[in-house]
Scaffold this active site. Structure first.
Site, PDB file in Angstrom:
ATOM      1  N   GLU A 136     -11.692  -4.785  -5.360  1.00 44.22           N
ATOM      2  CA  GLU A 136     -12.199  -3.428  -5.154  1.00 44.22           C
ATOM      3  C   GLU A 136     -11.446  -2.395  -5.990  1.00 44.22           C
ATOM      4  O   GLU A 136     -11.924  -1.273  -6.189  1.00 44.22           O
ATOM      5  CB  GLU A 136     -12.105  -3.046  -3.669  1.00 44.22           C
ATOM      6  CG  GLU A 136     -13.101  -3.760  -2.763  1.00 44.22           C
ATOM      7  CD  GLU A 136     -12.705  -5.200  -2.488  1.00 44.22           C
ATOM      8  OE1 GLU A 136     -11.491  -5.501  -2.420  1.00 44.22           O
ATOM      9  OE2 GLU A 136     -13.621  -6.043  -2.354  1.00 44.22           O
ATOM     10  N   ASN A 137     -10.259  -2.740  -6.486  1.00 48.92           N
ATOM     11  CA  ASN A 137      -9.466  -1.773  -7.250  1.00 48.92           C
ATOM     12  C   ASN A 137     -10.080  -1.419  -8.598  1.00 48.92           C
ATOM     13  O   ASN A 137      -9.653  -0.439  -9.236  1.00 48.92           O
ATOM     14  CB  ASN A 137      -8.043  -2.287  -7.458  1.00 48.92           C
ATOM     15  CG  ASN A 137      -7.195  -2.247  -6.208  1.00 48.92           C
ATOM     16  OD1 ASN A 137      -6.230  -3.002  -6.081  1.00 48.92           O
ATOM     17  ND2 ASN A 137      -7.539  -1.382  -5.253  1.00 48.92           N
ATOM     18  N   TRP A 138     -11.076  -2.183  -9.041  1.00 50.02           N
ATOM     19  CA  TRP A 138     -11.762  -1.817 -10.288  1.00 50.02           C
ATOM     20  C   TRP A 138     -12.498  -0.485 -10.147  1.00 50.02           C
ATOM     21  O   TRP A 138     -12.875   0.128 -11.147  1.00 50.02           O
ATOM     22  CB  TRP A 138     -12.756  -2.911 -10.678  1.00 50.02           C
ATOM     23  CG  TRP A 138     -12.121  -4.219 -11.011  1.00 50.02           C
ATOM     24  CD1 TRP A 138     -12.095  -5.350 -10.243  1.00 50.02           C
ATOM     25  CD2 TRP A 138     -11.403  -4.555 -12.212  1.00 50.02           C
ATOM     26  NE1 TRP A 138     -11.407  -6.359 -10.874  1.00 50.02           N
ATOM     27  CE2 TRP A 138     -10.972  -5.907 -12.087  1.00 50.02           C
ATOM     28  CE3 TRP A 138     -11.088  -3.858 -13.370  1.00 50.02           C
ATOM     29  CZ2 TRP A 138     -10.246  -6.551 -13.084  1.00 50.02           C
ATOM     30  CZ3 TRP A 138     -10.359  -4.494 -14.368  1.00 50.02           C
ATOM     31  CH2 TRP A 138      -9.948  -5.829 -14.215  1.00 50.02           C
ATOM     32  N   ASP A 190       0.833  -1.200   0.000  1.00 51.11           N
ATOM     33  CA  ASP A 190       0.000   0.000   0.000  1.00 51.11           C
ATOM     34  C   ASP A 190       0.868   1.250   0.000  1.00 51.11           C
ATOM     35  O   ASP A 190       1.955   1.264   0.579  1.00 51.11           O
ATOM     36  CB  ASP A 190      -0.907  -0.012   1.235  1.00 51.11           C
ATOM     37  CG  ASP A 190      -1.973   1.061   1.191  1.00 51.11           C
ATOM     38  OD1 ASP A 190      -2.368   1.467   0.084  1.00 51.11           O
ATOM     39  OD2 ASP A 190      -2.410   1.502   2.273  1.00 51.11           O
ATOM     40  N   ARG A 205       1.268  -4.836   6.421  1.00 50.55           N
ATOM     41  CA  ARG A 205       0.700  -3.784   5.568  1.00 50.55           C
ATOM     42  C   ARG A 205       1.592  -2.556   5.633  1.00 50.55           C
ATOM     43  O   ARG A 205       1.948  -2.088   6.721  1.00 50.55           O
ATOM     44  CB  ARG A 205      -0.714  -3.403   5.991  1.00 50.55           C
ATOM     45  CG  ARG A 205      -1.291  -2.322   5.053  1.00 50.55           C
ATOM     46  CD  ARG A 205      -2.713  -1.963   5.344  1.00 50.55           C
ATOM     47  NE  ARG A 205      -3.213  -1.028   4.318  1.00 50.55           N
ATOM     48  CZ  ARG A 205      -4.413  -1.065   3.787  1.00 50.55           C
ATOM     49  NH1 ARG A 205      -5.280  -1.988   4.176  1.00 50.55           N
ATOM     50  NH2 ARG A 205      -4.787  -0.190   2.875  1.00 50.55           N
TER      51      ARG A 205
END
Length: 269
Positions: free
Chosen positions: A88-90, A41, A209
């Site tokens: 979800e990145n779409w 990220d 992360r």
């Protein structure tokens, strides 16, 4: 060795990207996490801080991915899952989605020989629908080429969502029930695990992360149910093997109880 010192495009021998053994931490035998997941990220924020467009942050992340893989190999990690593109990145802009699809395809294409030399077995976790056919083609060619490698399995989680994975497992079980292969009243946790995308890969021991955000964002919810979590402040383009090793060091100093308790030991003088 910092990742900036490595020209990954010109490597010709497996040993080239690896650190001087003297600087690799000596982790206790048997304590290194077997399966590490990394939520990569902060690429966009890294670019924004430098007055660059978001895609420049993604480009800057490429050598970091391979520095991280090299560091995982050096530490003795056996499975490394990299959250590359989520379901979800779409929702991102069409321009960024197009870039990420093409960039993912091109990275796999130009790095497969390097990964093969390192003994990496390329794996993929994610859904086929919506994912570019050209990305799937490069993944499948890389998986075929590296299928016999045993140094480390690197799982590229592309078009991956943890809830989608569990839903797909449930759908597969429902088909088995419909076709009479299993009984509907005998669905178990083990059965669900056997229907996940890569059922042979063990549960995650450590999930990292980057960027300081403290959530797992639908990454490996089933496989990471008992994973240790480490939220690091570095944006992913500033990440690399040294930060990975720091997280592994944190991991080996934690007590993993899996719902149990650590018994107090009373010593009498």
């Amino acid at each position: 060795m910092a990742f900036e010192d490595v020209d990954y495009t010109s490597l010709s021998v497996p040993a080239a990207p690896f650190s001087n053994p003297a600087i690799v931490p000596e982790f206790p035998k048997g304590r290194v996490p077997r399966h590490v997941g990394v939520i990569m990220d902060g690429n966009g924020r890294w670019a924004k801080q430098r007055g660059l467009v978001r895609t420049e942050g993604h480009k800057a992340a490429e050598p970091v991915v391979f520095d991280t893989i090299a560091g995982a190999i050096e530490a003795g990690v056996r499975y490394l899952s990299l959250y590359t593109f989520s379901t979800e990145n779409w929702k991102r802009s069409p321009q960024e989605v197009r870039f990420l699809m093409g960039f993912s395809r091109d990275i796999i294409h130009r790095r497969v020989a390097q990964m093969d030399e390192w003994g990496v077995r390329v794996r993929w976790s994610g859904r086929r629908p919506r994912l570019w056919r050209s990305v799937i083609d490069e993944l499948e060619k890389a998986m075929e080429r590296t299928k016999d490698n045993t140094t480390i399995d690197v799982v590229f989680c592309i078009n991956y969502g943890g809830r989608a994975e569990i839903a797909d497992a449930a759908a597969a079980i429902a088909r088995d029930v419909r076709d009479g292969r299993i009984s509907g009243d005998r669905v178990t946790e083990r059965m669900i695990a056997e229907h996940l995308y890569n059922p042979d890969i063990p549960d995650a021991d450590l999930v990292i992360r980057t960027s300081g955000e403290q959530r797992t964002s639908n990454f490996l919810p089933w496989e990471a149910a008992y994973a240790e979590l480490d939220f690091v402040p570095e944006l992913f383009p500033d990440y690399g093997r040294a930060v990975l090793w720091r997280s592994i060091d944190h991991y080996i100093h934690r007590d993993r109880r899996f719902g149990g308790v650590v018994q107090n030991i009373v010593r009498h003088s």
